[in-house]
Design a protein around this motif. Structure first.
Motif, PDB file in Angstrom:
ATOM      1  N   ALA A   1     -14.229   2.892  11.001  1.00  0.00           N
ATOM      2  CA  ALA A   1     -12.756   3.459  10.007  1.00  0.00           C
ATOM      3  C   ALA A   1     -11.570   4.355  10.917  1.00  0.00           C
ATOM      4  O   ALA A   1     -12.136   4.989  11.339  1.00  0.00           O
ATOM      5  CB  ALA A   1     -13.512   4.974   8.966  1.00  0.00           C
ATOM      6  N   GLY A   2     -10.523   3.632  10.801  1.00  0.00           N
ATOM      7  CA  GLY A   2      -9.818   4.084  11.126  1.00  0.00           C
ATOM      8  C   GLY A   2      -8.684   4.853  10.059  1.00  0.00           C
ATOM      9  O   GLY A   2      -8.461   4.968   8.552  1.00  0.00           O
ATOM     10  N   LEU A   3      -8.648   6.374  10.357  1.00  0.00           N
ATOM     11  CA  LEU A   3      -8.230   7.304   9.550  1.00  0.00           C
ATOM     12  C   LEU A   3      -6.754   8.076   9.202  1.00  0.00           C
ATOM     13  O   LEU A   3      -6.765   7.367  10.220  1.00  0.00           O
ATOM     14  CB  LEU A   3      -9.308   8.316   9.437  1.00  0.00           C
ATOM     15  CG  LEU A   3     -11.182   7.920   9.708  1.00  0.00           C
ATOM     16  CD1 LEU A   3     -11.356   9.899   9.308  1.00  0.00           C
ATOM     17  CD2 LEU A   3     -11.042   7.830   7.777  1.00  0.00           C
ATOM     18  N   MET A   4      -6.057   8.911   7.996  1.00  0.00           N
ATOM     19  CA  MET A   4      -5.552   9.276   8.073  1.00  0.00           C
ATOM     20  C   MET A   4      -5.879  10.730   7.584  1.00  0.00           C
ATOM     21  O   MET A   4      -6.336  10.532   6.396  1.00  0.00           O
ATOM     22  CB  MET A   4      -3.945   8.939   7.473  1.00  0.00           C
ATOM     23  CG  MET A   4      -3.143   9.270   7.498  1.00  0.00           C
ATOM     24  SD  MET A   4      -2.285   9.164   8.810  1.00  0.00           S
ATOM     25  CE  MET A   4      -1.048   7.479   8.233  1.00  0.00           C
ATOM     26  N   LEU A   5      -6.140  11.905   8.276  1.00  0.00           N
ATOM     27  CA  LEU A   5      -5.686  12.647   8.087  1.00  0.00           C
ATOM     28  C   LEU A   5      -5.013  13.435   7.033  1.00  0.00           C
ATOM     29  O   LEU A   5      -4.042  14.299   7.860  1.00  0.00           O
ATOM     30  CB  LEU A   5      -6.311  13.728   9.015  1.00  0.00           C
ATOM     31  CG  LEU A   5      -7.442  13.172   9.983  1.00  0.00           C
ATOM     32  CD1 LEU A   5      -7.642  14.164  11.355  1.00  0.00           C
ATOM     33  CD2 LEU A   5      -8.751  12.560   9.162  1.00  0.00           C
TER      34      LEU A   5
ATOM     35  N   ASP B   1      -9.463  17.861  15.180  1.00  0.00           N
ATOM     36  CA  ASP B   1      -9.242  18.481  13.746  1.00  0.00           C
ATOM     37  C   ASP B   1     -10.530  17.120  12.826  1.00  0.00           C
ATOM     38  O   ASP B   1     -10.176  17.217  11.896  1.00  0.00           O
ATOM     39  CB  ASP B   1      -7.357  18.003  12.891  1.00  0.00           C
ATOM     40  CG  ASP B   1      -6.991  16.887  13.963  1.00  0.00           C
ATOM     41  OD1 ASP B   1      -5.979  16.900  13.370  1.00  0.00           O
ATOM     42  OD2 ASP B   1      -7.845  16.366  15.167  1.00  0.00           O
ATOM     43  N   ILE B   2     -11.328  16.829  13.555  1.00  0.00           N
ATOM     44  CA  ILE B   2     -12.756  16.814  12.912  1.00  0.00           C
ATOM     45  C   ILE B   2     -13.637  17.409  13.169  1.00  0.00           C
ATOM     46  O   ILE B   2     -14.220  16.928  13.948  1.00  0.00           O
ATOM     47  CB  ILE B   2     -12.963  15.255  12.892  1.00  0.00           C
ATOM     48  CG1 ILE B   2     -11.589  14.909  12.479  1.00  0.00           C
ATOM     49  CG2 ILE B   2     -14.416  14.681  12.274  1.00  0.00           C
ATOM     50  CD1 ILE B   2     -11.826  12.598  12.811  1.00  0.00           C
TER      51      ILE B   2
ATOM     52  N   GLU C   1       0.656  -0.898  -0.269  1.00  0.00           N
ATOM     53  CA  GLU C   1       0.366  -0.479  -0.096  1.00  0.00           C
ATOM     54  C   GLU C   1       1.377   0.888  -0.173  1.00  0.00           C
ATOM     55  O   GLU C   1       2.117   1.010   0.842  1.00  0.00           O
ATOM     56  CB  GLU C   1      -0.970   0.027   1.341  1.00  0.00           C
ATOM     57  CG  GLU C   1      -2.087   0.647   0.926  1.00  0.00           C
ATOM     58  CD  GLU C   1      -2.448   0.478   2.737  1.00  0.00           C
ATOM     59  OE1 GLU C   1      -3.739  -0.527   2.451  1.00  0.00           O
ATOM     60  OE2 GLU C   1      -2.997   1.418   3.449  1.00  0.00           O
ATOM     61  N   GLU C   2       0.581   2.395  -0.840  1.00  0.00           N
ATOM     62  CA  GLU C   2       0.580   3.986  -0.640  1.00  0.00           C
ATOM     63  C   GLU C   2       1.257   4.444   0.632  1.00  0.00           C
ATOM     64  O   GLU C   2       0.495   4.218   1.613  1.00  0.00           O
ATOM     65  CB  GLU C   2      -0.401   4.509  -1.536  1.00  0.00           C
ATOM     66  CG  GLU C   2       0.125   5.968  -1.572  1.00  0.00           C
ATOM     67  CD  GLU C   2      -0.972   6.462  -1.698  1.00  0.00           C
ATOM     68  OE1 GLU C   2      -0.857   7.769  -2.137  1.00  0.00           O
ATOM     69  OE2 GLU C   2      -1.993   6.417  -2.125  1.00  0.00           O
ATOM     70  N   PHE C   3       2.381   4.982   1.121  1.00  0.00           N
ATOM     71  CA  PHE C   3       2.530   5.234   2.563  1.00  0.00           C
ATOM     72  C   PHE C   3       2.071   6.707   2.254  1.00  0.00           C
ATOM     73  O   PHE C   3       1.878   7.438   1.741  1.00  0.00           O
ATOM     74  CB  PHE C   3       4.012   5.094   2.696  1.00  0.00           C
ATOM     75  CG  PHE C   3       4.676   5.626   4.292  1.00  0.00           C
ATOM     76  CD1 PHE C   3       4.065   5.466   5.169  1.00  0.00           C
ATOM     77  CD2 PHE C   3       5.065   7.128   3.934  1.00  0.00           C
ATOM     78  CE1 PHE C   3       4.411   5.693   6.409  1.00  0.00           C
ATOM     79  CE2 PHE C   3       4.540   7.745   5.578  1.00  0.00           C
ATOM     80  CZ  PHE C   3       5.096   7.280   6.712  1.00  0.00           C
ATOM     81  N   LEU C   4       0.972   6.555   3.100  1.00  0.00           N
ATOM     82  CA  LEU C   4       0.266   8.305   3.617  1.00  0.00           C
ATOM     83  C   LEU C   4       0.908   8.278   4.850  1.00  0.00           C
ATOM     84  O   LEU C   4       1.501   8.460   5.542  1.00  0.00           O
ATOM     85  CB  LEU C   4      -0.981   7.486   4.301  1.00  0.00           C
ATOM     86  CG  LEU C   4      -2.167   7.116   3.256  1.00  0.00           C
ATOM     87  CD1 LEU C   4      -3.247   6.667   2.938  1.00  0.00           C
ATOM     88  CD2 LEU C   4      -2.038   8.026   1.648  1.00  0.00           C
ATOM     89  N   GLU C   5       1.027   9.726   5.231  1.00  0.00           N
ATOM     90  CA  GLU C   5       1.319  10.582   6.319  1.00  0.00           C
ATOM     91  C   GLU C   5       0.485  11.972   6.422  1.00  0.00           C
ATOM     92  O   GLU C   5      -0.739  11.939   5.594  1.00  0.00           O
ATOM     93  CB  GLU C   5       2.485  11.668   5.656  1.00  0.00           C
ATOM     94  CG  GLU C   5       3.451  10.783   5.817  1.00  0.00           C
ATOM     95  CD  GLU C   5       4.809  11.837   5.117  1.00  0.00           C
ATOM     96  OE1 GLU C   5       5.429  12.132   6.511  1.00  0.00           O
ATOM     97  OE2 GLU C   5       5.060  11.214   4.225  1.00  0.00           O
ATOM     98  N   GLY C   6      -0.048  11.793   7.659  1.00  0.00           N
ATOM     99  CA  GLY C   6      -1.075  12.443   8.781  1.00  0.00           C
ATOM    100  C   GLY C   6      -1.314  11.920  10.057  1.00  0.00           C
ATOM    101  O   GLY C   6      -0.386  11.635  11.031  1.00  0.00           O
ATOM    102  N   ARG C   7      -2.775  12.959  10.279  1.00  0.00           N
ATOM    103  CA  ARG C   7      -2.588  12.719  11.897  1.00  0.00           C
ATOM    104  C   ARG C   7      -3.871  11.286  11.701  1.00  0.00           C
ATOM    105  O   ARG C   7      -4.352  11.650  10.692  1.00  0.00           O
ATOM    106  CB  ARG C   7      -3.795  13.516  12.907  1.00  0.00           C
ATOM    107  CG  ARG C   7      -1.789  14.691  12.835  1.00  0.00           C
ATOM    108  CD  ARG C   7      -1.901  15.815  14.062  1.00  0.00           C
ATOM    109  NE  ARG C   7      -2.305  15.284  15.313  1.00  0.00           N
ATOM    110  CZ  ARG C   7      -2.718  16.253  16.150  1.00  0.00           C
ATOM    111  NH1 ARG C   7      -3.209  16.788  16.222  1.00  0.00           N
ATOM    112  NH2 ARG C   7      -2.697  15.135  17.049  1.00  0.00           N
ATOM    113  N   GLU C   8      -3.944  10.420  12.306  1.00  0.00           N
ATOM    114  CA  GLU C   8      -4.777   9.519  12.508  1.00  0.00           C
ATOM    115  C   GLU C   8      -6.030   9.922  13.784  1.00  0.00           C
ATOM    116  O   GLU C   8      -5.961  10.997  14.036  1.00  0.00           O
ATOM    117  CB  GLU C   8      -4.254   8.030  12.958  1.00  0.00           C
ATOM    118  CG  GLU C   8      -3.348   8.146  12.155  1.00  0.00           C
ATOM    119  CD  GLU C   8      -2.799   6.556  12.561  1.00  0.00           C
ATOM    120  OE1 GLU C   8      -3.637   5.239  13.109  1.00  0.00           O
ATOM    121  OE2 GLU C   8      -1.507   6.407  12.012  1.00  0.00           O
TER     122      GLU C   8
END
Ligand code: AMP
Ligand code: GLY
Length: 417
Positions: free
Chosen positions: A270-274, A236-237, A185-192
């Motif tokens: 849903a586990g999210l990466m923002l 942040d949500i 999978e593509e590596f994503l960056e951000g806060r979870e």
């Protein structure tokens, strides 16, 4: 209502704590429960093993609703076994539970439904891994397809490491049959962040956003533990964004499940990466999160039980959930060595010193000779409600320092924005 709650962790103690205050509760059984749930309902001895045995027991006890905490019983088909006996369960059947039980299946559904997620490829042998590595930049994210006890995701800095890890999963069967396939999978960056919804068919009711701290050490370093603590709400949500994410993620996914003949009744996590480009779903879980639940439940003003019961019958109630404005933070006290090997049986002391407004959720504890001892990796969740995150942090850490057991360990930076 006669309710059966499956599981033995902090999540289940938090649910039992809430259910025990419900006007609609007549009797609560916890299978197997823990010393915390024992004060709120009746613990049933014996580890969960066979869905059929449990479903027979539930029928004999005339259980009105079974709530399933952990994923394994759902993946094994507990909800189906209960349904065959005409009993209600909150939690999907075996097919729906594949959303968590198979990462490639989750990716397939997300793609079909147009849910935003990382680009990916499913591979089954080292040649395919090699092709992927040649075509894509580091870092690499490797995910064992099946359930691997929270250890199945590996982030690799370079090709060499990715090759080694892929070899140990596909060839040396490090995760057994859970590693027959790999999702790259593509590596994503951000806060979870974690966004959970109570779902029934195509309809859903969002819970408040929360944030789990999965890594063992301060600064999000060290091995993945699945949960060193959590808090809610998450700045942040904001509320409007939460609703938008509901429409972007849960609406199309549930529609897609329905098209496949899956009537999903349960909690979907849903586990999210923002990311700067928007929220991306890292994973779906087919149950309440642990320790997210411990940070959500104390914020509820509404009684969740009628909502859970309705969802198990295929309905989302029109009445919205009411939440307290306050922030809830849960700090997990864990056994030294966790998530690797750790000792059990250490005496726990200091609970009597804790402020009565602090909620202590039991996770890995037991009674021996009348004394409370450690009996798992995650031992206790020290949980407070306060006017804001900073106050919750201060209070939770003050309370956490009062509890003692040998090799007690916890993160000191939870909730630091
Ligand atoms: P999971 O078991 O899917 O929750 O993944 C465990 C952790 O791995 C997540 O909480 C993230 O921190 C990290 N992770 C998973 N997928 C990705 C990704 N595509 N990019 C970056 N980190 C990821
Ligand atoms: N807190 C992560 C999980 O429940 O899977």
């Amino acid at each position: 209502m006669r309710v059966l709650l499956i599981g033995s962790g902090g999540r289940e103690h938090a649910l039992a704590w809430h259910l025990s205050r419900s006007r609609e509760l007549e009797q609560l059984y916890c299978w197997p429960g823990n010393p915390g749930t024992a004060l709120l309902g009746e613990n049933i001895e014996g580890e969960y093993q066979d869905p059929e045995i449990l479903a027979d027991w539930a029928r004999k006890q005339e259980i009105d609703l079974t709530l399933v905490g952990p994923e394994a019983p759902l993946v094994q088909g507990l909800a189906d076994s209960l349904a065959r006996r005409g009993l209600l369960a909150l939690g999907p059947g075996r097919e729906g539970a594949r959303l968590e039980g198979s990462k490639s299946r989750a990716k397939e559904l997300m793609q079909k439904a147009g849910v935003p997620t990382a680009a990916h490829q499913v591979v089954e042998n080292l040649e395919e891994v090699e092709d992927y590595l040649a075509e894509n930049p580091a870092p690499y994210v490797l995910k064992a397809d099946g359930l691997a006890g929270g250890k199945g995701v590996l982030i690799c800095e370079d090709r060499e490491q990715a090759r080694r890890e892929a070899h140990s999963i596909l060839e040396e069967e490090r995760f057994g049959s859970a590693g027959k396939k790999l999702v790259l999978e593509e590596f994503l960056e951000g806060r979870e962040a974690s966004l959970l919804a109570l779902c029934a068919g195509g309809d859903f009711l969002l819970l408040e956003p929360s944030r789990d701290h999965k890594r063992l050490l301060n600064g999000d370093q060290g091995p993945n533990t699945g949960g060193m603590g959590a808090y809610s709400p998450v700045a942040d949500i904001p509320p409007g964004e939460k609703e938008r994410l509901g429409q972007e993620i849960f609406r199309p996914l549930l529609q897609c499940l329905q098209q496949e003949g899956i009537d999903y009744r349960g909690v979907l996590y849903a586990g999210l990466m923002l990311t700067p480009a928007g929220a991306r779903v890292l994973e779906f879980n087919v149950r309440f999160g642990d320790p997210e639940t411990q940070a959500l439940i104390p914020r509820l003003r509404s009684d969740l039980l009628p909502h859970l019961h309705a969802a198990a019958r295929g309905k989302i109630l029109a009445e919205p959930l009411q939440w307290k404005e306050e922030t809830c933070l849960c700090v997990n006290l864990v056994a030294g060595g966790y998530p690797g090997s750790y000792e059990k049986g250490q005496a726990i002391s200091g609970l009597e010193k804790v402020n009565p407004s602090t909620i202590i959720f039991h996770a890995g504890t037991a009674y021996k000779g009348g004394r409370l001892i450690t009996a798992g990796g995650r031992v206790l969740g020290v949980t407070v409600l306060a006017e804001d995150l900073e106050a919750a942090r201060r209070q939770a850490y003050f309370e956490a320092s009062k509890i003692e057991f040998r090799d007690k360990f916890y993160r000191h930076d939870l909730g630091r924005e």
